[in-house]
Write an enzyme that holds these catalytic residues in place. Structure first.
Site, PDB file in Angstrom:
ATOM      1  CD  GLU A   1      -2.929  -1.018   2.384  1.00  0.00           C
ATOM      2  OE1 GLU A   1      -4.100  -1.394   2.223  1.00  0.00           O
ATOM      3  OE2 GLU A   1      -2.475  -0.634   3.472  1.00  0.00           O
TER       4      GLU A   1
ATOM      5  CB  CYS B   1       2.595   0.133  13.557  1.00  0.00           C
ATOM      6  SG  CYS B   1       2.761   0.219  11.761  1.00  0.00           S
TER       7      CYS B   1
ATOM      8  CD  GLU C   1      13.321   0.950  10.101  1.00  0.00           C
ATOM      9  OE1 GLU C   1      14.226   1.637   9.580  1.00  0.00           O
ATOM     10  OE2 GLU C   1      12.431   1.426  10.836  1.00  0.00           O
TER      11      GLU C   1
ATOM     12  CB  SER D   1       9.921   6.207  14.266  1.00  0.00           C
ATOM     13  OG  SER D   1       9.471   6.547  12.976  1.00  0.00           O
TER      14      SER D   1
ATOM     15  CG  ASN E   1      -4.261   7.584  12.932  1.00  0.00           C
ATOM     16  OD1 ASN E   1      -5.147   8.417  13.018  1.00  0.00           O
ATOM     17  ND2 ASN E   1      -3.043   7.882  12.478  1.00  0.00           N
TER      18      ASN E   1
ATOM     19  CB  CYS F   1       0.470   7.848  10.373  1.00  0.00           C
ATOM     20  SG  CYS F   1       2.110   7.389  10.921  1.00  0.00           S
TER      21      CYS F   1
END
Length: 497
Positions: free
Chosen positions: A222, A251, A307, A360, A445, A488
């Protein structure tokens, strides 16, 4: 000759002997070097390095010119360097014509064989977009003129020889991908059947567009187009792997585990299709539906699935293509590579690419970071030193870096967490002359986690104020596309090879 000079200068033979010795030695050394270089040209290795490339590009070239067991796929038209492509096609002019097409999201394999200039996927993209936006248009009424996009070389063409060479390159690219479907029914090799194609499109109410690409190898990945209508450009969020091995708790990609690295060709294919979609959607807007528009892609962030540090060879090669003015021609400051920092050297490796670096962080406290990023093996101090060393080796215009935090209610959004971020940012700026550190807050999210929740807007703004009051720039990332799982941390594919 030396004896004659000695007589003329009234010098004795012993006096001239040292001069003779050193000059003969120098001539012999030069002769040997010339012979060795001739040998290297004949047998394919180079003894004299290149000193004429900018330092970061030279390091990037050294990195992606090497091979590894994961780097088994050939470099196709998107990921070959401009010089490599020039050699393969038979001239730099041909490579420039090819990139006029690729930069606009146009497949040259079709464009220079199709009198209408329409790619086979264009109509399908129009239909998908119109359906997603509930627009009342007939796909056949949309004009897809491309000549205006190709500049002064639009009438130059490639020629039969260059097209044959390009087809050979595409065939090799498809063969090396170990395709899930080896039966190519089309008469020619294209980007769609040799690298990847658009499998599905999802569009949010704000225009954020998630693309599901099906790779020729059978995997799906994606990427997301995020339009900024007020600024006149779109950002493309690009994936570097199918899945991810870092297993970040917040995530969705981390739940997948790592399934495969993407090749440089597959990373760049995402930008190719993003440019294609933006161009086609602009054609829809030109047909009269002004509410449906995607500005041109002018910004790329490697913050999608995967990553980047775990796939550094492909990422550095891909980023070098993005920044090459003859290829995708993106400004270095408008490309960002984000890494969780699996190890201190990860920053130096990715820092060889012509792009901004983002770290991050998610939490400065070691125990909390270990909870959020369970694969963490190094302390924050060790990782910070790795980032500092990487920034010191970069040009001053690339010493701006972001510290990213996925802000989770009641987990890492306390006043103490904010103060630790201030200390981290200030210590980096103190250690690296000319550096600038920005904190980027990303409200969590939802991915169906049983405990993690999105913090309230009030808490996010309060956290931001603590950091800005501490003298560090801090921004809150606007949540885009969350209703379509395009925000995200929400990227994940349900189907694999």
């Amino acid at each position: 000759l030396y004896l004659t000079i000695a007589d003329a200068c009234n010098l004795s033979s012993p006096a001239i002997a040292p001069i003779m010795f050193f000059n003969v030695a120098a001539c012999s050394s030069l002769t040997l070097l010339v012979l060795l270089q001739c040998w290297s040209l004949l047998f394919g290795f180079c003894l004299i390095p290149s000193y004429y490339q900018p330092s970061h590009q030279n390091r990037a070239y050294a990195l992606f010119s090497s091979t590894s067991k994961d780097d088994v796929h050939c470099y196709g038209p998107l990921s070959s360097t401009f010089n490599e492509l020039s050699d393969q096609l038979g001239g730099s002019g041909r490579a420039a014509v090819l990139w006029d097409c690729l930069r606009a999201g146009i497949d040259p394999n079709l464009y220079y064989r199709n009198d209408s200039g329409i790619d086979s996927s264009d109509k399908a993209i129009i239909e998908s977009w119109l359906e997603a936006m509930s627009a009342d248009f007939d796909a056949n009424d949309i004009a897809l003129s491309k000549n205006d996009l190709l500049g002064k070389r639009k009438d130059q063409g490639l020629g039969a020889d260059a097209l044959t060479r390009l087809q050979k390159l595409m065939k090799q690219c498809r063969s090396s991908a170990t395709c899930a479907d080896d039966s190519v029914t089309e008469s020619i090799y294209t980007i769609e059947n040799s690298i990847g194609s658009i499998s599905h499109i999802k569009v949010s109410a704000d225009g954020t567009t998630k693309l599901l690409l099906r790779l020729a190898r059978g995997y799906e990945v994606e990427s997301v187009i995020i339009p900024w209508l007020d600024k006149g450009f779109s950002t493309v969020c690009v994936s570097s792997q199918v899945g991810c091995a870092q297993a970040c708790r917040f995530c969705a990609t981390g739940k997948m585990g790592k399934m495969s690295d993407l090749t440089a060709e597959e990373i760049l294919c995402q930008i190719y299709y993003a440019n294609k979609v933006c161009r086609i959607v602009s054609s829809i807007a030109a047909a009269g539906d002004s509410s449906t528009t995607l500005p041109p892609c002018d910004n790329v962030v490697l913050m999608g699935m995967g990553e980047p540090a775990d796939n550094a060879l492909a990422v550095v090669r891909a980023v070098s293509t993005m920044a090459d003015r003859r290829m995708f021609s993106l400004a270095q400051s408008k490309i960002t590579v984000s890494t969780v920092g699996p190890k201190p050297s990860s920053f130096t490796t990715l820092g060889s690419s012509p792009a901004a670096l983002a770290w991050s962080v998610h939490a400065v406290d070691d125990s909390l970071r270990k909870e959020l990023v369970p694969t963490t093996k190094f302390s924050m101090e060790e990782l910070k030193e790795g980032l500092v060393e990487a920034l010191k080796s970069r040009s001053k215009k690339l010493r701006r870096t972001m510290l990213e935090v996925a802000l989770i209610d009641g987990v890492n959004d306390s006043e103490q967490d904010a103060k630790l971020l201030i200390s981290l940012a200030q210590s980096i700026m103190a250690d690296v002359e000319g550096s600038k550190v920005v904190v980027n807050l990303i409200p969590f999210n939802d991915i169906g986690h049983p405990k993690y929740r999105t913090p309230s807007e009030e808490n996010v703004l309060s956290f931001q104020k603590i950091i800005t009051d501490g003298g560090v720039l801090c921004y809150v990332r606007t949540t885009r596309g969350d209703e379509e799982n395009a925000a995200c941390g929400q990227l994940a594919t349900s189907r694999s090879k």
